[in-house]
Design an enzyme around this catalytic site. Structure first.
Site: not given
Ligand code: PEP
Length: 259
Positions: A9, A11, A95, A97, A173, A179, A219
């Site tokens: 991904n 992003k 996701h 985010e 996730e 991240g 990560s």
């Protein structure tokens, strides 16, 4: 036996030229990889050029998001129909985010999953708990709620494409691992993956529970990917940061070949 799935991904990173250069390098480095499904999810602006570079290779195309309607007055949105038209096979849905910054609820995730399936695309539905949820012992409760609401009204038979490939992938996730450089341990991830498979059995039945790939994200790097994927219930990985570097990405892909 579920085929390992590795999704990169990217992003909101990479211009068209940077995307082409990254995937060009990845294509060469991964050309002999077999038995593992490789997907890249570039930003929308680079989908078209990336598609041309990966034509005839073992790399597939994914989108990072979609809107749930096929067409209409929805300024700024991209429909599943457009994503299918450009050659995408996969779409990442829900996701963390998007859940956090764009307030995507489980109801929105559910609409997007349904439109993905209707358009014969494969959905990578992301679920995961926050640090607060984990610390307060609510991990499984949060996962169960996201799974049940995200998959509400979807049946096993709808998830089968005409070429009999299954259209659902779940990505676990943990939000605190995305991240941050801090990945879930093998056993933390595996416990949740086992629980997700149990939920798949309850929500969608035996067949879906046996074929749906449950992948881990948060990560993932070359130094921890083999260990994570050595767990029986971890069917692959969703990678953010490390997928922006072809050498790291291919090392992670190769670690899936060794398990
Ligand atoms: C992600 O964005 O899905 C992700 C897992 O990111 P990272 O690998 O950078 O933690």
């Amino acid at each position: 036996m579920r085929k390992p799935l590795i999704v990169g991904n990217w992003k909101m990173n990479n211009s068209v030229a940077e995307s082409v250069s990254l995937v060009d390098k990845l294509k060469v480095l991964a050309k002999d990889v077999a038995g593992v499904e490789i997907v890249v999810a570039p930003p929308f602006t680079a989908l078209f050029s990336t598609r041309d570079v990966i034509k005839g290779s073992n790399i597939k195309l994914g989108a990072q998001n979609i809107f749930w309607e096929d067409r209409g007055a929805y300024t700024g949105e991209i429909s599943p129909l457009m994503i299918a038209d450009i050659g995408c096979e996969y779409v990442i849905i829900g996701h963390s985010e998007r859940r956090e910054y764009f307030k995507e609820s489980d109801e929105i995730v559910n609409k997007k999953i349904k439109s993905t399936i209707r358009n014969k695309l494969k959905a990578v539905m992301c679920v995961g708990e926050s640090l607060k949820d984990r610390e307060e012992g609510r991990t499984m409760q949060v996962i169960e709620s996201q799974m049940r609401k995200g998959l509400e009204g979807i049946s096993n038979s709808e998830l089968q494409t005409p070429n009999s490939e299954f259209q659902l992938v779940i990505a676990y996730e943990p939000v605190w691992a995305i991240g941050t450089g801090r990945n879930a341990t093998q056993s933390q991830a595996n416990d949740v993956h086992i629980y997700i498979r149990k939920l798949l059995l309850q929500i969608l039945g035996e067949y879906a529970a046996s074929v749906t790939r449950v992948i881990y994200g948060g990560s993932v790097k070359p130094s921890n990917s083999a260990e994570l994927m050595s767990e029986k219930e971890i069917d692959g990985v969703l990678i953010g940061g490390a997928s922006l570097d072809a050498d790291s990405f291919v090392q992670i892909i190769r670690s899936a070949c060794m398990v």
